[in-house]
Design a protein around this motif. Structure first.
Motif: not given
Length: 343
Positions: A142-147, A152-154
């Protein structure tokens, strides 16, 4: 500890078991060969020359090999989650730590850049596995998708064990006569990241997140160590220390109380910290305490935000939803993104 949160904590323990039985990964197949996220020779070759005095980039200093626990699929592009056993030189504590770098970290255009870091702490005992590596939660994916979509920041994500065993809670603190878990979380684990990844020489690039007992540890550590962490994401957190191990140590317990730490930070005028609280709408025992904390201490250098997840419960799955529904955008707006050397 946490009598009022007994049932939700059991749910978090179940998530830990689920993560373990699922192979502790978030992607495709598990790899066996070790990996290095930083290499002294490679990083030296990458540097365009001596960075300017104002450069924020901190290059890896003592890279080690991590075992590959699993790989992150989907937007994670098969990036590895590594694991090592860290002997903390400052705390004296030994425990497992998992690490992950986002796809952007490996891109050629970012080869000279340092990246922001998120330390992610589990709930319950958080031992022997940190459930944020679990396949079902998909934190990294999810963090990868949001970045990629700009919300989101990576982040580099580091996921240590929270306690030295599954018998007691240590409140993410240095309880006298006990393993120095506060030093482990605030110094040894960040040092491991600095030694192995391209990071940034600023508190603006460091966040700490946790759930339930880990949420308390995140809240406490950002108020206690604002020189290290600028942002905390306390998910369904306890607000005051309540480990039975504090018995006989009232002074030390007070020095690790977020209410006391917030008052002290406000009295000295900063530095500014950002607390992104998250709770499910059904967390009826937790929400009033969070509201009270924000009303009393959410001003001056202590900036707060509350993400209430509709229908959410005291669970990691609820908090991942909240991250995507606004928390990561707010957190990222107050942090330093990937940055290269200055001339």
């Amino acid at each position: 500890m946490h009598r009022a949160l007994f049932r939700p904590v059991i749910a978090l323990i179940a998530l830990t078991v689920l993560a373990t039985t699922a192979g502790c990964g978030t992607g495709t197949s598990q790899a066996s060969s070790p990996i290095r996220f930083g290499s002294t020779q490679a990083d030296t070759a990458l540097r365009p020359g001596p960075p300017g005095k104002g450069s924020l980039v901190q290059w890896p200093t003592k890279p080690i090999s991590f075992d590959v626990e699993s790989r992150v699929g989907g937007a994670g592009e098969n990036t590895p989650i590594g694991v090592t056993t860290l002997h903390g030189p400052k705390s004296g504590f030994t425990g497992k730590v998992w690490v992950w770098a986002p796809p952007e970290y490996y891109e050629k255009r970012n080869a000279h850049k340092g990246f922001p870091v998120m330390e992610a702490l589990p709930g319950a005992y958080g031992y022997p596995v940190n459930y944020w590596i679990g396949a079902g939660l998909k934190l990294q994916e999810n963090l990868a998708r949001w970045s990629k979509n700009g919300t989101s920041l990576p982040f580099i994500v580091v996921m240590p064990v929270l306690n030295p065993d599954d018998k007691q809670y240590y409140d993410g603190s240095d309880i006298p006569g006990r393993p120095k878990i506060g030093t482990w979380l605030s110094q040894d684990v960040p040092d491991l990241v600095r030694q192995n990844f391209r990071t940034l020489r600023t508190r603006d690039a460091w966040a700490i997140m946790g759930s339930s007992s880990g949420g308390f540890a995140a809240l406490k550590n950002v108020l206690q160590h604002p020189d290290t962490f600028k942002v905390a994401i306390p998910n369904g957190p306890d607000i005051v220390p309540d480990s039975p191990l504090w018995k006989g140590h009232a002074g030390a317990k007070r020095d690790n109380n977020p209410e006391v730490l917030a008052r002290r930070l406000m009295a000295r005028g900063g530095p500014d910290v950002y607390l992104a609280f998250q709770d499910g709408s059904q967390e009826h025992t937790v929400l009033p305490k969070v509201h009270k904390f924000r009303a009393q201490y959410g001003h001056g250098p202590v900036h707060t935000r509350l993400q209430i997840v509709p229908g959410g419960t005291h669970s990691a799955a609820t908090y991942v939803r909240g991250l995507g529904e606004g928390t990561m955008r707010w957190v990222s707006a107050h942090m330093q993104g990937p940055t290269g050397p200055t001339a």
